[in-house]
Scaffold this active site. Structure first.
Site, mmCIF file in Angstrom:
data_model
loop_
_atom_site.group_PDB
_atom_site.id
_atom_site.type_symbol
_atom_site.label_atom_id
_atom_site.label_comp_id
_atom_site.label_asym_id
_atom_site.label_seq_id
_atom_site.Cartn_x
_atom_site.Cartn_y
_atom_site.Cartn_z
ATOM 1 N N SER A 34 0.937 -1.263 -0.026
ATOM 2 C CA SER A 34 -0.142 -0.075 0.006
ATOM 3 C C SER A 34 0.781 1.302 0.101
ATOM 4 O O SER A 34 0.341 2.210 -0.550
ATOM 5 C CB SER A 34 -1.038 -0.099 1.257
ATOM 6 O OG SER A 34 -0.229 -0.020 2.451
ATOM 7 N N ILE A 35 1.911 1.003 0.379
ATOM 8 C CA ILE A 35 2.961 2.587 0.645
ATOM 9 C C ILE A 35 3.347 2.828 -0.815
ATOM 10 O O ILE A 35 3.405 4.001 -1.077
ATOM 11 C CB ILE A 35 3.934 2.138 1.437
ATOM 12 C CG1 ILE A 35 3.647 1.784 2.997
ATOM 13 C CG2 ILE A 35 5.017 3.512 1.517
ATOM 14 C CD1 ILE A 35 4.566 1.466 3.846
#
Length: 242
Positions: free
Chosen positions: A12-13
């Site tokens: 997700s980063i």
């Protein structure tokens, strides 16, 4: 001229890196008309699940493999057993082996590909608890699902893999903690990045790209700048461009 590809592969980063102020969007902006920055970020993924994507995203038979691939996993692998996100947990030794398998696959795609590992960021445990209560209410689990100590162990293993594989690495876990107040400066919810955190990733990645002769200032444009197009014989300005 076909631009080379930079593929951002991670969790997700990475997936959030094209949001306003994101490190991916900064990269795409800086390398506009120099390279095509492709986002392949998958929220919640760990390295175990990432292995299933390799043949689909990076087929070995591709005639035009990416020039650069960032590999940014570990934040989910480091989720603790017995806590709310334990399904994402990957044991440390398996995490290392999975990173090796990812790098080996990418090198088999192209021996000239630049693979850049990025360690998981530090974890602000208090920030994660505050986020959980704000999101799920006071019934949220009191014990954090991640700890900074565990994240650091995975970060060190990521660095070991980079050394063993001969690829560059951004030690984000250590770099962020060099700054006083890193918890609020770099992390929005104790784990994901603020605009300042994104800027740090971009700056560190740009250093590596520049060291490898891939600074955007020096890379050629795909097609000529409008100011040098011959308005009397425009075709001449595009000769030799593919």
């Amino acid at each position: 001229m076909v631009c080379p590809q930079f593929v951002l592969f991670g969790d997700s980063i990475t997936e959030q890196s094209f949001r306003p102020g994101g490190w991916g969007s900064a990269l795409a902006d800086s390398y506009s008309r120099k390279a095509d920055v492709v986002l392949r970020g998958y929220g919640g993924y760990n390295t175990r699940w990432a292995l299933f994507l390799l043949d689909k995203i990076f087929p070995l038979q591709s005639s035009k493999p990416p020039l650069v691939v960032t590999v940014f996993f570990g934040a989910n692998d480091a989720a603790l057993l017995g806590r709310s996100n334990e399904r994402q947990h990957v044991p440390l030794l398996e995490y290392k082996e999975n990173l090796h398998r990812i790098i080996t696959h990418l090198k088999n795609c192209s021996d000239s590909m630049l693979v850049v590992l990025i360690t998981p960021p530090p974890v602000d445990e208090n920030g994660r608890s505050q986020y959980a209560r704000a999101t799920y209410g006071e019934s949220a689990v009191e014990l954090p699902e991640r700890t900074n100590e565990t994240a650091g162990t995975y970060a060190k293993s990521c660095i070991q893999v980079a050394i063993e594989s001969g690829v560059p690495v951004i030690d984000l876990w250590s770099k962020m903690q060099e700054t006083v107040g890193w918890q609020q400066k770099y992390l929005s919810d104790g784990l994901h990045l603020t605009p300042e955190g994104n800027a740090l990733v971009f700056e560190e990645l740009l250093k590596i790209l520049s060291e490898r002769g891939l600074n955007f200032v020096d890379m050629p444009d795909d097609f000529p700048h409008h100011s040098i197009i011959d308005d009397k014989d425009s075709q001449k300005s595009f000769q030799g461009r593919k």
